[in-house]
Design an enzyme around this catalytic site. Sequence first.
Site, PDB file in Angstrom:
ATOM      1  N   ASP A 154      -8.034   3.904   1.022  1.00 51.69           N
ATOM      2  CA  ASP A 154      -7.132   4.610   2.105  1.00 51.69           C
ATOM      3  C   ASP A 154      -7.896   5.054   3.410  1.00 51.69           C
ATOM      4  O   ASP A 154      -8.748   6.112   3.241  1.00 51.69           O
ATOM      5  CB  ASP A 154      -6.353   5.640   1.627  1.00 51.69           C
ATOM      6  CG  ASP A 154      -5.186   6.138   2.422  1.00 51.69           C
ATOM      7  OD1 ASP A 154      -5.065   5.721   3.744  1.00 51.69           O
ATOM      8  OD2 ASP A 154      -4.434   6.783   2.056  1.00 51.69           O
TER       9      ASP A 154
ATOM     10  N   CYS B  96      -1.416   0.656   7.457  1.00 51.05           N
ATOM     11  CA  CYS B  96      -2.737   0.232   7.622  1.00 51.05           C
ATOM     12  C   CYS B  96      -3.310  -0.821   6.720  1.00 51.05           C
ATOM     13  O   CYS B  96      -3.299  -2.115   7.242  1.00 51.05           O
ATOM     14  CB  CYS B  96      -3.711   1.643   7.255  1.00 51.05           C
ATOM     15  SG  CYS B  96      -3.417   3.011   8.346  1.00 51.05           S
ATOM     16  N   ARG B  97      -3.397  -0.635   5.585  1.00 52.42           N
ATOM     17  CA  ARG B  97      -4.059  -1.659   4.661  1.00 52.42           C
ATOM     18  C   ARG B  97      -3.100  -2.952   4.450  1.00 52.42           C
ATOM     19  O   ARG B  97      -3.446  -3.980   4.690  1.00 52.42           O
ATOM     20  CB  ARG B  97      -4.289  -1.089   3.148  1.00 52.42           C
ATOM     21  CG  ARG B  97      -5.531  -0.099   3.169  1.00 52.42           C
ATOM     22  CD  ARG B  97      -5.598   0.805   2.038  1.00 52.42           C
ATOM     23  NE  ARG B  97      -4.391   1.488   1.838  1.00 52.42           N
ATOM     24  CZ  ARG B  97      -4.340   2.573   0.844  1.00 52.42           C
ATOM     25  NH1 ARG B  97      -5.104   2.416  -0.177  1.00 52.42           N
ATOM     26  NH2 ARG B  97      -3.124   3.180   0.801  1.00 52.42           N
ATOM     27  N   SER B  98      -1.906  -2.798   3.748  1.00 55.46           N
ATOM     28  CA  SER B  98      -1.192  -3.718   3.662  1.00 55.46           C
ATOM     29  C   SER B  98      -0.601  -4.763   4.796  1.00 55.46           C
ATOM     30  O   SER B  98      -0.606  -5.866   4.823  1.00 55.46           O
ATOM     31  CB  SER B  98       0.268  -3.779   2.651  1.00 55.46           C
ATOM     32  OG  SER B  98       1.064  -2.595   3.365  1.00 55.46           O
TER      33      SER B  98
ATOM     34  N   CYS C  85       0.969  -1.191  -0.038  1.00 52.90           N
ATOM     35  CA  CYS C  85      -0.183  -0.025  -0.136  1.00 52.90           C
ATOM     36  C   CYS C  85       0.895   1.304  -0.182  1.00 52.90           C
ATOM     37  O   CYS C  85       2.220   1.112  -0.260  1.00 52.90           O
ATOM     38  CB  CYS C  85      -1.276  -0.049   1.218  1.00 52.90           C
ATOM     39  SG  CYS C  85      -0.448  -0.043   2.725  1.00 52.90           S
TER      40      CYS C  85
ATOM     41  N   ASN D 154       2.320   1.294   4.401  1.00 52.06           N
ATOM     42  CA  ASN D 154       2.554  -0.045   5.142  1.00 52.06           C
ATOM     43  C   ASN D 154       2.236   0.066   6.539  1.00 52.06           C
ATOM     44  O   ASN D 154       2.916  -0.445   7.328  1.00 52.06           O
ATOM     45  CB  ASN D 154       3.864  -0.316   4.895  1.00 52.06           C
ATOM     46  CG  ASN D 154       4.227  -1.815   5.023  1.00 52.06           C
ATOM     47  OD1 ASN D 154       5.329  -2.158   5.496  1.00 52.06           O
ATOM     48  ND2 ASN D 154       3.061  -2.698   4.959  1.00 52.06           N
TER      49      ASN D 154
HETATM   50  P1  4NP Z   1      -1.838   2.804   4.189  1.00 52.61           P
HETATM   51  O1  4NP Z   1      -2.421   4.029   4.771  1.00 52.61           O
HETATM   52  O2  4NP Z   1      -1.187   3.152   2.753  1.00 52.61           O
HETATM   53  O3  4NP Z   1      -2.845   1.928   4.145  1.00 52.61           O
HETATM   54  O4  4NP Z   1      -0.461   2.324   5.247  1.00 52.61           O
HETATM   55  C1  4NP Z   1      -1.528   5.428   4.764  1.00 52.61           C
HETATM   56  C2  4NP Z   1      -0.822   5.709   5.809  1.00 52.61           C
HETATM   57  C3  4NP Z   1      -0.020   6.926   5.668  1.00 52.61           C
HETATM   58  C4  4NP Z   1      -0.251   7.900   4.808  1.00 52.61           C
HETATM   59  C5  4NP Z   1      -1.306   7.473   3.838  1.00 52.61           C
HETATM   60  C6  4NP Z   1      -1.965   6.471   3.873  1.00 52.61           C
HETATM   61  N1  4NP Z   1       0.385   9.022   4.878  1.00 52.61           N
HETATM   62  O5  4NP Z   1       0.118   9.808   4.227  1.00 52.61           O
HETATM   63  O6  4NP Z   1       1.377   9.191   5.733  1.00 52.61           O
END
Ligand code: 4NP
Length: 164
Positions: free
Chosen positions: A130, A17-19, A12, A15
Amino acid sequence: MEKSIVSVSFVCLGNICRSPLAQGVFEDLLEREGLLEKVMVSSAGVGNWHVGAEPDARMQKTAKARGIVMRSRAQQIQASDFRQLDLVLAMDQSNMDALMHTARTDAEREKLKMFRSFDPEANGDLDVPDPYYGGDKGFDLVFNIVHRTCPKILQYLRQHYSFL
Ligand code: 4NP
């Protein structure tokens, strides 16, 4: 000798939340199926902002409430990772676009698929939304998508790797 380990990574943006949730849910499934030694699971982000961090507290809380403990630490995908990976699953289209640039050969690009291409309820929407800037509902939605999709990914692997 026939290869008897398959290597899968979920990717994702951050790294956190989703992945990492997909990694935790998939590992839980593999453990229950007795396949932890045959499928190597990892996750990574296309960005490097959170490298070394534990998963987002909100994602961990949602996962824990549904019986999933998230143990990974954030890392950024590297071009060299593609060599040992067999299947790389992008959590949304922007992640896929970034991964297409990171991969160096056609053979490596062929390892890429959209995570939700395995979601039986995707209805043409291939992005795992997201949840980072939203409320709790976003984390529940991500959990539900990931939880129903992971068994389909295992089914796909079983169809392609006879040792599973
Ligand atoms: P992820 O979510 O891609 O599912 O881990 C996010 C985590 C951090 C950010 C964006 C999405 N960020 O902008 O820091």
